[in-house]
Write an enzyme that holds these catalytic residues in place. Structure first.
Site, PDB file in Angstrom:
ATOM      1  N   ASP A  12       0.861  -1.199   0.000  1.00 62.10           N
ATOM      2  CA  ASP A  12       0.000   0.000   0.000  1.00 62.10           C
ATOM      3  C   ASP A  12       0.891   1.240   0.000  1.00 62.10           C
ATOM      4  OD1 ASP A  12      -1.943   1.635   2.611  1.00 62.10           O
ATOM      5  OD2 ASP A  12      -1.830   2.021   0.447  1.00 62.10           O
ATOM      6  N   ASP A  48      -4.977 -10.562 -15.678  1.00 61.18           N
ATOM      7  CA  ASP A  48      -5.972 -11.585 -15.350  1.00 61.18           C
ATOM      8  C   ASP A  48      -7.250 -11.294 -16.145  1.00 61.18           C
ATOM      9  OD1 ASP A  48      -6.262 -13.295 -12.224  1.00 61.18           O
ATOM     10  OD2 ASP A  48      -7.505 -13.571 -14.011  1.00 61.18           O
ATOM     11  N   ASP A  62      -9.419 -16.576 -16.235  1.00 58.77           N
ATOM     12  CA  ASP A  62     -10.209 -17.051 -15.099  1.00 58.77           C
ATOM     13  C   ASP A  62     -11.276 -18.057 -15.549  1.00 58.77           C
ATOM     14  OD1 ASP A  62     -10.674 -16.474 -12.233  1.00 58.77           O
ATOM     15  OD2 ASP A  62     -12.665 -15.915 -12.931  1.00 58.77           O
ATOM     16  N   GLU A  80      -7.233 -20.989 -16.517  1.00 61.56           N
ATOM     17  CA  GLU A  80      -7.568 -21.646 -15.240  1.00 61.56           C
ATOM     18  C   GLU A  80      -8.692 -22.615 -15.543  1.00 61.56           C
ATOM     19  OE1 GLU A  80      -9.966 -19.779 -12.422  1.00 61.56           O
ATOM     20  OE2 GLU A  80      -8.997 -20.666 -10.686  1.00 61.56           O
ATOM     21  N   HIS A 114      -3.912 -17.268  -4.900  1.00 63.22           N
ATOM     22  CA  HIS A 114      -4.798 -16.477  -4.030  1.00 63.22           C
ATOM     23  C   HIS A 114      -6.063 -17.253  -3.613  1.00 63.22           C
ATOM     24  CE1 HIS A 114      -6.388 -16.261  -7.998  1.00 63.22           C
ATOM     25  NE2 HIS A 114      -7.499 -15.743  -7.539  1.00 63.22           N
ATOM     26  N   ASP A 115      -6.257 -18.445  -4.227  1.00 66.46           N
ATOM     27  CA  ASP A 115      -7.420 -19.273  -3.870  1.00 66.46           C
ATOM     28  C   ASP A 115      -7.046 -20.441  -2.973  1.00 66.46           C
ATOM     29  OD1 ASP A 115      -8.727 -19.110  -7.249  1.00 66.46           O
ATOM     30  OD2 ASP A 115      -9.159 -17.844  -5.511  1.00 66.46           O
TER      31      ASP A 115
HETATM   32  O1  TEU Z   1     -11.368 -19.336  -9.220  1.00 67.08           O
HETATM   33  C1  TEU Z   1     -12.170 -20.366  -9.795  1.00 67.08           C
HETATM   34  C2  TEU Z   1     -12.273 -21.483  -8.886  1.00 67.08           C
HETATM   35  O2  TEU Z   1     -12.286 -22.620  -9.256  1.00 67.08           O
HETATM   36  C3  TEU Z   1     -12.414 -21.100  -7.459  1.00 67.08           C
HETATM   37  O3  TEU Z   1     -13.778 -21.288  -7.154  1.00 67.08           O
HETATM   38  C4  TEU Z   1     -11.539 -21.958  -6.629  1.00 67.08           C
HETATM   39  O4  TEU Z   1     -11.561 -23.277  -7.128  1.00 67.08           O
HETATM   40  C5  TEU Z   1     -12.083 -21.984  -5.253  1.00 67.08           C
HETATM   41  O5  TEU Z   1     -12.142 -20.651  -4.842  1.00 67.08           O
HETATM   42  C6  TEU Z   1     -11.145 -22.799  -4.385  1.00 67.08           C
HETATM   43  O6  TEU Z   1     -11.754 -22.881  -3.134  1.00 67.08           O
HETATM   44  C7  TEU Z   1     -11.328 -18.157 -10.016  1.00 67.08           C
HETATM   45  C8  TEU Z   1     -10.503 -17.127  -9.249  1.00 67.08           C
HETATM   46  O7  TEU Z   1      -9.166 -17.606  -9.110  1.00 67.08           O
HETATM   47  C9  TEU Z   1     -11.166 -16.916  -7.919  1.00 67.08           C
HETATM   48  O8  TEU Z   1     -10.390 -16.029  -7.106  1.00 67.08           O
HETATM   49  C10 TEU Z   1     -12.541 -16.319  -8.167  1.00 67.08           C
HETATM   50  O9  TEU Z   1     -13.208 -16.223  -6.921  1.00 67.08           O
HETATM   51  C11 TEU Z   1     -13.362 -17.201  -9.114  1.00 67.08           C
HETATM   52  O10 TEU Z   1     -12.639 -17.669 -10.238  1.00 67.08           O
HETATM   53  C12 TEU Z   1     -14.505 -16.378  -9.693  1.00 67.08           C
HETATM   54  O11 TEU Z   1     -13.959 -15.385 -10.525  1.00 67.08           O
HETATM   55 CA    CA Z   2      -3.449   1.988  -1.224  1.00 67.25          CA
END
Ligand code: TEU
Ligand code: CA
Length: 554
Positions: free
Chosen positions: A21, A98, A199, A249, A322-323
């Site tokens: 930030d 992305d 995505d 993805e 991030h997931d």
């Molecule tokens: O993630 C797709 C997806 O398969 C996710 O649902 C993931 O498997 C799940 O969160 C795991 O627990 C993509 C993005 O990477 C994710 O951040 C988004 O929330 C999602 O699509 C919708 O855009």
């Molecule tokens: Ca900021």
């Protein structure tokens, strides 16, 4: 096997909201990324994948886009983006964006128009269906709990949302939607970006016959033939005109289906993210249920992907994003052997055949987090699941918190830990999500200065990739297949063999290597322990020990 720049480089994924930030509002931003490009240069990565930075109401932290051609106000301006691109390119860092086009935000102008009336020109940009027996058109479920359909009283119909209610699925059957998306992609590529991460691109074509119920409600009917047709159109109209990298993805895709996406003669994408290894042991409750990691299963899955894509395709190699939870917590040991196991996991992934992806903080050995209170969590998937499981009585609060500690997405979204100052140097303000309390001992500043740190181990691994062509292009071969603690494999190119051994346990197994590996001339390229003896016929690995030998078969 064709050579390409994206086959020889390492990708670093930035989740901008949590990276740095610069203006004290507690939210990461583009100026913060610009300020830290030299950190990434020092690490040695060559490509940066930015999670979405477009205008968004942040229902799903940017994966709900309300304007594809503007920057999210919290992250800065289009001028900030142009500067970021320029500064990255000056440092020979490529920028991959992305692309989220399975759905838009419900605040996108297309959806605002679409919901106004049944004959609006944007109506068929989205997927609308009549209800059935007073309820949704079918029993499909959202990834974020509840039905995948939301009733819209204005036109007395339901719209599809595989994710949150505010993420409205686009109708890819509509040629105007495809044209809008392709034009937008060209608009970004003409700015000079270096590719796209796409995505849930495997979900963009659905078969929805009214009343088409699925056996269990978290399946949806994907028409993969149409997915491939749309990607071929995308490739011929857009992608093939630029020297870029593309990674799709693709949840639910197996390596044989993946070949249809990434086969060199398929003219679709360069690589895909598979989900088999990150879902090992999941039952019908998916990530929220009990699941045991099995190294044998992990070796089987990774080897299957390596072998099936060996000739025609190309693998992406990742353990977190991030997931996903933090890799050292999910696959390693984030207490007694955190440093050793973080380095071992990095070795296992970075010496395999494919493009490695580092998720921000993974290079420091950052760990999962435990917030006492559900109100400290931010992820819509977690919050919805908590309400769903606890509200329905299927799990107690304690059971649900344990499930969140293990696999919740916020594990990977706590602020990047820069140093031991307040809020780990991420912000001078109040962070949008709390910092992991271990930041005083796990942070970039400490690790950059420590030769034995996880950061400097990653730096050496990445440097090896630049020095030895066998790492990018050598043929993969699993050995010690039955071993329950050790993942060992070979890479072969011309007269060289790479021998990679990773102990995934806190035990110290002894084992013999296959006879046919001639050890006459070998060099220890890297290890996460001090290795004094060079005899490698009989090997005894210490807890989470990793070693890589280069064997010259002259
Ligand atoms: O993630 C797709 C997806 O398969 C996710 O649902 C993931 O498997 C799940 O969160 C795991 O627990 C993509 C993005 O990477 C994710 O951040 C988004 O929330 C999602 O699509 C919708 O855009
Ligand atoms: Ca900021």
């Amino acid at each position: 096997m064709k050579k390409s720049w994206w086959k020889e480089s390492v990708v670093y994924q930035i989740y901008p909201r949590s990276f740095k930030d610069s203006n004290g509002d507690g939210i990461g931003d583009l100026q913060g990324i610009i300020a830290e490009l030299d950190y990434l240069k020092k690490l040695g990565v060559g490509i940066i994948w930015l999670s979405p930075i477009y205008k968004s109401p942040n229902d799903d932290n940017g994966y709900d886009i309300s304007d594809y051609k503007d920057i999210m106000k919290e992250f800065g301006t289009m001028e900030d983006f142009q500067l970021l691109l320029e500064e990255a390119h000056k440092r020979n860092l490529k920028i991959v964006m992305d692309l989220v086009v399975n759905h838009t935000s419900d605040e996108h102008k297309w959806f605002k128009e679409s919901r106004k009336s049944k004959n609006n020109k944007y109506r068929d940009y989205y997927i609308w269906r009549n209800g059935k027996n007073g309820g949704p058109p079918n029993n499909w479920g959202s990834y974020f709990s509840g039905s995948a359909w939301e009733y819209d009283k204005n036109t007395d119909m339901y719209y599809l949302h595989l994710f949150s209610k505010k993420q409205t699925d686009l109708n890819w059957e509509n040629p105007e939607v495809r044209k809008e998306v392709f034009d937008m992609m060209k608009w970004w590529l003409d700015k000079g970006i270096d590719g796209f991460r796409m995505d849930v691109i495997s979900l963009i074509a659905k078969d929805i016959e009214d009343g088409d119920d699925k056996p269990n409600s978290n399946e949806v009917n994907i028409n993969s033939a149409r997915v491939h047709r749309y990607l071929k159109d995308m490739n011929s109209e857009v992608l093939s005109h630029y020297d870029i990298m593309t990674v799709g993805e693709t949840p639910g895709v197996n390596p044989y289906e993946a070949l249809k996406f990434v086969g060199e003669n398929r003219n679709e994408l360069n690589m895909v993210f598979q989900f088999e290894h990150v879902g090992i042991g999941d039952g019908e409750e998916g990530k929220w249920g009990k699941s045991e990691f099995s190294l044998k299963e992990f070796k089987r899955i990774m080897s299957k992907w390596e072998n099936v894509l060996e000739e025609e395709g190309w693998n992406s190699l990742y353990l977190s994003n991030h997931d996903q939870p933090r890799s050292v917590s999910r696959f390693g040991n984030d207490t007694e052997y955190r440093v050793e196991s973080a380095k071992m996991l990095a070795t296992c992934i970075h010496m395999m055949k494919g493009t490695p992806y580092i998720y921000q903080g993974e290079e420091l050995g950052m760990t999962n987090v435990k917030f006492e209170n559900i109100y400290d969590y931010r992820d819509i998937e977690t919050i919805n699941a908590y309400r769903d499981y606890v509200g329905s009585g299927r799990k107690s609060k304690e059971e649900m918190m344990e499930a969140i500690y293990k696999r919740g997405r916020d594990n990977a979204r706590t602020p990047f830990q820069w140093d031991d100052s307040s809020n780990a140097g991420f912000t001078k303000g109040i962070p949008w999500i709390k910092v992991n309390s271990n930041y005083k001992s796990i942070n970039a500043k400490i690790e950059i200065g420590d030769e034995a740190s996880v950061f400097n181990y990653y730096r050496k691994l990445i440097a090896l990739r630049k020095k030895h062509e066998i790492i990018a292009y050598g043929k993969y071969e699993l050995i010690l297949e039955e071993d329950e603690n050790i993942y060992a494999y070979l890479r072969k190119l011309n007269n060289e063999t790479l021998l990679v051994m990773c102990n995934f346990s806190d035990k110290s197994p002894q084992f013999d290597l296959p006879e046919d590996i001639k050890y006459n001339k070998n060099e220890l390229l890297i290890s996460n322990y001090n290795v004094d003896s060079y005899e490698i016929e009989k090997i005894k690995l210490r807890p989470y020990e990793a070693r890589v030998y280069l064997i010259n078969n002259m």
